[in-house]
Design a protein around this motif. Structure first.
Motif, PDB file in Angstrom:
ATOM      1  N   GLY A 152      -9.386  -5.249   5.653  1.00 17.43           N
ATOM      2  CA  GLY A 152      -9.147  -4.013   6.379  1.00 17.43           C
ATOM      3  C   GLY A 152      -8.975  -2.795   5.499  1.00 17.43           C
ATOM      4  O   GLY A 152      -8.891  -1.665   5.994  1.00 17.43           O
ATOM      5  N   SER A 153      -8.932  -3.001   4.175  1.00 17.17           N
ATOM      6  CA  SER A 153      -8.763  -1.873   3.269  1.00 17.17           C
ATOM      7  C   SER A 153     -10.044  -1.044   3.192  1.00 17.17           C
ATOM      8  O   SER A 153     -11.152  -1.572   3.268  1.00 17.17           O
ATOM      9  CB  SER A 153      -8.396  -2.370   1.868  1.00 17.17           C
ATOM     10  OG  SER A 153      -8.400  -1.314   0.937  1.00 17.17           O
ATOM     11  N   SER A 154      -9.881   0.274   3.023  1.00 16.11           N
ATOM     12  CA  SER A 154     -11.037   1.165   2.868  1.00 16.11           C
ATOM     13  C   SER A 154     -11.366   1.420   1.402  1.00 16.11           C
ATOM     14  O   SER A 154     -12.282   2.175   1.085  1.00 16.11           O
ATOM     15  CB  SER A 154     -10.769   2.499   3.578  1.00 16.11           C
ATOM     16  OG  SER A 154      -9.612   3.114   3.024  1.00 16.11           O
ATOM     17  N   ASP A 155     -10.607   0.794   0.510  1.00 14.47           N
ATOM     18  CA  ASP A 155     -10.843   0.962  -0.929  1.00 14.47           C
ATOM     19  C   ASP A 155     -12.196   0.360  -1.293  1.00 14.47           C
ATOM     20  O   ASP A 155     -12.441  -0.818  -1.046  1.00 14.47           O
ATOM     21  CB  ASP A 155      -9.729   0.274  -1.715  1.00 14.47           C
ATOM     22  CG  ASP A 155      -9.716   0.641  -3.183  1.00 14.47           C
ATOM     23  OD1 ASP A 155     -10.807   0.893  -3.745  1.00 14.47           O
ATOM     24  OD2 ASP A 155      -8.629   0.685  -3.782  1.00 14.47           O
ATOM     25  N   PRO A 156     -13.107   1.152  -1.896  1.00 20.45           N
ATOM     26  CA  PRO A 156     -14.438   0.626  -2.227  1.00 20.45           C
ATOM     27  C   PRO A 156     -14.425  -0.396  -3.365  1.00 20.45           C
ATOM     28  O   PRO A 156     -15.381  -1.153  -3.526  1.00 20.45           O
ATOM     29  CB  PRO A 156     -15.221   1.884  -2.629  1.00 20.45           C
ATOM     30  CG  PRO A 156     -14.172   2.847  -3.099  1.00 20.45           C
ATOM     31  CD  PRO A 156     -12.965   2.576  -2.260  1.00 20.45           C
TER      32      PRO A 156
ATOM     33  N   ASP B 284       0.849  -1.193   0.000  1.00 16.07           N
ATOM     34  CA  ASP B 284       0.000   0.000   0.000  1.00 16.07           C
ATOM     35  C   ASP B 284       0.884   1.241   0.000  1.00 16.07           C
ATOM     36  O   ASP B 284       1.000   1.953   1.000  1.00 16.07           O
ATOM     37  CB  ASP B 284      -0.922  -0.019   1.224  1.00 16.07           C
ATOM     38  CG  ASP B 284      -2.063   0.972   1.080  1.00 16.07           C
ATOM     39  OD1 ASP B 284      -2.189   1.587   0.001  1.00 16.07           O
ATOM     40  OD2 ASP B 284      -2.833   1.137   2.038  1.00 16.07           O
TER      41      ASP B 284
ATOM     42  N   VAL C  63      -8.538  -6.444  -3.008  1.00 14.76           N
ATOM     43  CA  VAL C  63      -8.147  -5.686  -1.820  1.00 14.76           C
ATOM     44  C   VAL C  63      -7.837  -6.630  -0.653  1.00 14.76           C
ATOM     45  O   VAL C  63      -8.405  -7.711  -0.546  1.00 14.76           O
ATOM     46  CB  VAL C  63      -9.244  -4.683  -1.378  1.00 14.76           C
ATOM     47  CG1 VAL C  63      -9.412  -3.589  -2.396  1.00 14.76           C
ATOM     48  CG2 VAL C  63     -10.550  -5.385  -1.087  1.00 14.76           C
TER      49      VAL C  63
ATOM     50  N   LYS D 127     -13.508  -3.684  -4.636  1.00 13.14           N
ATOM     51  CA  LYS D 127     -13.020  -4.978  -4.147  1.00 13.14           C
ATOM     52  C   LYS D 127     -12.017  -5.575  -5.120  1.00 13.14           C
ATOM     53  O   LYS D 127     -10.974  -6.096  -4.717  1.00 13.14           O
ATOM     54  CB  LYS D 127     -14.200  -5.929  -3.946  1.00 13.14           C
ATOM     55  CG  LYS D 127     -13.821  -7.275  -3.342  1.00 13.14           C
ATOM     56  CD  LYS D 127     -15.073  -8.131  -3.101  1.00 13.14           C
ATOM     57  CE  LYS D 127     -14.715  -9.479  -2.508  1.00 13.14           C
ATOM     58  NZ  LYS D 127     -15.922 -10.327  -2.279  1.00 13.14           N
TER      59      LYS D 127
END
Length: 204
Positions: free
Chosen positions: A73-77, A14, A70, A79
């Protein structure tokens, strides 16, 4: 570990530009092959960050693109993220796993078409080596034309949800045109092949 090595799975940290800096290749090449893009500040930025990476190969086994999922725990919408179209990669004509599956497909005269990379890996883990998947897109006529080169029998192993069943219905339009015999797999309790590979590989 064995699965990761067999399918050459990887990981993107990341970070903004770790890959771009590490590869030390021409800037335009990184952009053309979809591994990086030029951000608003005019700097190179990695296309895949904080994801498990699945390399996508052509029929001959040459890498042409990537799919990224992803990490927990990732906040990236988003997937899933897939490589954009490039001079060497078109989603509508590429089938993930065909490079590994084609010998078994020809031997059995049957190909299993899945929706995702982990579904293909699940089938292989269960000893069913003739599975392939579309690359983040719906099944196309180009896919069907390519599959016909290897087998006359096609099994659609799509998810049990509405989207998966809709994809199966579209396939019937090409059944007569390409003279392929189509079957639709039924999975217990709405599970997908990736789930079954871990919980009940014999059922898969």
């Amino acid at each position: 570990g064995d699965v990761a090595r067999e399918f050459r799975l990887g990981w993107a940290p990341d970070d903004w530009d770790q890959l771009s800096k590490s590869l030390k290749v021409d800037r335009d090449l990184l952009v053309d092959c979809g591994l990086a893009f030029v951000n608003k500040r005019g700097n190179l930025q990695d296309s895949f960050r904080g994801r498990v990476l699945v390399p996508i190969f052509d029929d001959k086994g040459d890498p042409v693109a990537f799919g990224g999922r992803v990490l927990p725990g990732s906040s990236d919408p988003a997937k899933y993220k897939n490589s954009n179209a490039t001079p060497i990669y078109q989603k509508s004509g590429t089938l993930y796993g065909l490079n590994w599956a084609k010998n078994d497909i020809v031997a059995k005269d049957q190909v299993i078409v899945c929706e995702g990379y982990t579904d293909v890996i699940g089938f292989h883990r269960a000893g069913v080596k003739r599975a392939v998947a579309t690359c983040g897109t719906a099944l196309t006529e180009d896919h069907v034309r390519r599959l016909k080169r290897f087998a006359n029998h096609v099994v659609l192993a799509f998810d049990a949800d509405a989207a998966g069943q809709g994809a199966a219905e579209r396939f019937y339009e090409w059944e007569a045109k390409y003279q392929v015999q189509v079957s639709v797999a039924r999975f217990p309790d709405g599970k997908d092949p990736g789930d079954l590979a871990s919980s009940d590989p014999q059922a898969l």
